[in-house]
Enzyme design. Structure first.
Site, PDB file in Angstrom:
ATOM      1  NE  ARG A   1      -2.766  -0.909   3.587  1.00 27.91           N
ATOM      2  CZ  ARG A   1      -3.829  -1.170   4.592  1.00 27.91           C
ATOM      3  NH1 ARG A   1      -4.923  -1.262   4.419  1.00 27.91           N
ATOM      4  NH2 ARG A   1      -3.622  -1.463   5.842  1.00 27.91           N
TER       5      ARG A   1
ATOM      6  NE  ARG B   1      -3.305  -5.239   4.811  1.00 30.41           N
ATOM      7  CZ  ARG B   1      -4.013  -4.864   5.854  1.00 30.41           C
ATOM      8  NH1 ARG B   1      -5.262  -5.189   5.714  1.00 30.41           N
ATOM      9  NH2 ARG B   1      -3.383  -4.516   6.939  1.00 30.41           N
TER      10      ARG B   1
ATOM     11  CE1 TYR C   1       0.728   4.995   4.743  1.00 31.44           C
ATOM     12  CE2 TYR C   1       0.003   3.935   6.871  1.00 31.44           C
ATOM     13  CZ  TYR C   1       0.180   3.733   5.603  1.00 31.44           C
ATOM     14  OH  TYR C   1       0.317   2.546   4.784  1.00 31.44           O
TER      15      TYR C   1
ATOM     16  CE  LYS D   1      -0.645  -7.549   5.807  1.00 31.71           C
ATOM     17  NZ  LYS D   1       0.692  -7.131   6.268  1.00 31.71           N
TER      18      LYS D   1
ATOM     19  CG  HIS E   1      -2.607  -0.288  10.403  1.00 31.30           C
ATOM     20  ND1 HIS E   1      -2.088   1.187  10.181  1.00 31.30           N
ATOM     21  CD2 HIS E   1      -2.429  -1.050   9.215  1.00 31.30           C
ATOM     22  CE1 HIS E   1      -1.740   0.960   8.878  1.00 31.30           C
ATOM     23  NE2 HIS E   1      -1.467  -0.264   8.249  1.00 31.30           N
TER      24      HIS E   1
ATOM     25  CG  HIS F   1       0.795  -1.525  -0.061  1.00 29.91           C
ATOM     26  ND1 HIS F   1      -0.039  -2.286   0.253  1.00 29.91           N
ATOM     27  CD2 HIS F   1       1.460  -1.146   1.024  1.00 29.91           C
ATOM     28  CE1 HIS F   1       0.074  -2.488   1.496  1.00 29.91           C
ATOM     29  NE2 HIS F   1       0.852  -1.711   1.969  1.00 29.91           N
TER      30      HIS F   1
END
Length: 323
Positions: free
Chosen positions: A271, A167, A303, A195, A294, A268
């Site tokens: 990414r 990110r 994806y 995150k 994730h 992004h």
């Protein structure tokens, strides 16, 4: 009844809404470990909610009804006063913040009931990530001018974004020491802080390593000397300070323009492209999940929809019986 009995029977006054909000944000930051960016997003959504309640004459959470919460969501979607209508995804994010806020006040005994429990965020249709084609990525990465300090910095930024799938906040948050370890021992990988302060290790490919080394030798020392108080940041702006996410976004935009890419491109996008190209190349989805950071493979599965759509396009264009 004596005065002391009357005092004991009188209910405690409800804490002021702003104070309750600060308590909730402290709870999210300390107990749930949410990042500063996520907390800022919660604050914006809930500040808007409290202002909206005040406009309806509501200054106590006890007075909030499910109808009020539902009306707030409707007002966000339709626009109210000077406020433009919000996208369905933005309305959903705000409703999630409000639901969490009311759930907290109920669990803490601030309110007897949860006024938002029955209010659901609007359903948002699946929006497939926009991945760049490989030739577009190649042109984007080749666009910075290697003869300028800015160009060397931009090349390092772009190679890191696409080469690691990080990110933009993760790349801008990198320090020199962290990257130096990955440069000295490529097998060790690059440590990223994602995150919720979750750490992960990702491989750092040769192109990214070469671009970062060039920046450390040919660009960073010159710009770092301009800083009033030099810091450890890897990527700098021309004043010697840490490169911001907004400035990094502008770097990607300029690179897309130089590469003559007319599709919408953002950090992004790289990414998304990283994940899509890995899956197209045969990578296992659980490996891609770990590389992206994730927490659930369900998040990564979007994806696979991109790659299936690509297969459909190839089929429609190449098979004689496809149409």
């Amino acid at each position: 009844m004596s005065n002391s009995d009357e005092t004991a029977a009188r209910p405690e006054p409800a804490p002021a809404l702003p104070r309750v909000l600060e308590d909730y944000l402290d709870h999210l930051g300390v107990e749930r470990g949410l990042s500063a960016n996520t907390l800022a997003s919660y604050r914006r959504d809930l500040d808007r909610y409290l202002v909206w309640l005040a406009g309806r004459g509501i200054d106590r959470l006890d007075d909030v009804s499910p109808a009020d919460v539902g009306a707030f969501a409707t007002a966000l979607a339709s626009g109210e006063g000077q406020q433009a209508p919000l996208a369905r995804s933005s309305v959903g994010r705000s409703v999630v913040a409000v639901r969490g806020f009311h759930r907290f006040t109920t669990s803490e005994g601030i309110t007897p009931t949860d006024a938002a429990a029955e209010v659901s965020p609007p359903r948002v249709g699946t929006r497939l990530p926009k991945a760049l084609r490989l030739e577009q990525v190649t042109a984007l990465l080749a666009s910075p001018d290697p003869t300028t300090v800015e160009g060397v910095r931009d090349a390092a930024l772009l190679e890191l974004l696409y080469g690691t799938g990080a990110r933009i906040s993760e790349v801008c948050g990198l320090d020199v020491d962290e990257v130096s370890r990955a440069l000295d021992d490529p097998d060790a990988g690059l440590r990223l802080l994602g995150k919720g302060s979750k750490e992960r290790i990702v491989p750092l490919g040769r192109y990214a390593r070469d671009a970062v080394r060039a920046w450390l030798v040919r660009g960073r020392p010159e710009w770092q000397s301009r800083a009033a108080c030099p810091g450890p940041a890897l990527l700098l702006n021309s004043r010697g300070n840490r490169l911001s996410r907004q400035s990094a976004w502008a770097v990607v935009q300029r690179a897309a323009e130089r590469a003559n890419i007319t599709d919408e491109v953002s950090p992004h996008s790289l990414r998304h492209s990283y994940a899509t190209h890995l899956l197209d190349g045969g990578a296992d989805i659980r490996v891609v999940q770990e590389l992206l950071g994730h927490s659930s493979v369900t998040t990564t599965q979007i994806y696979t929809l991109v790659t299936v759509e690509h297969l459909r396009e190839v089929y429609r264009s190449a098979h004689p019986r496809a149409r």
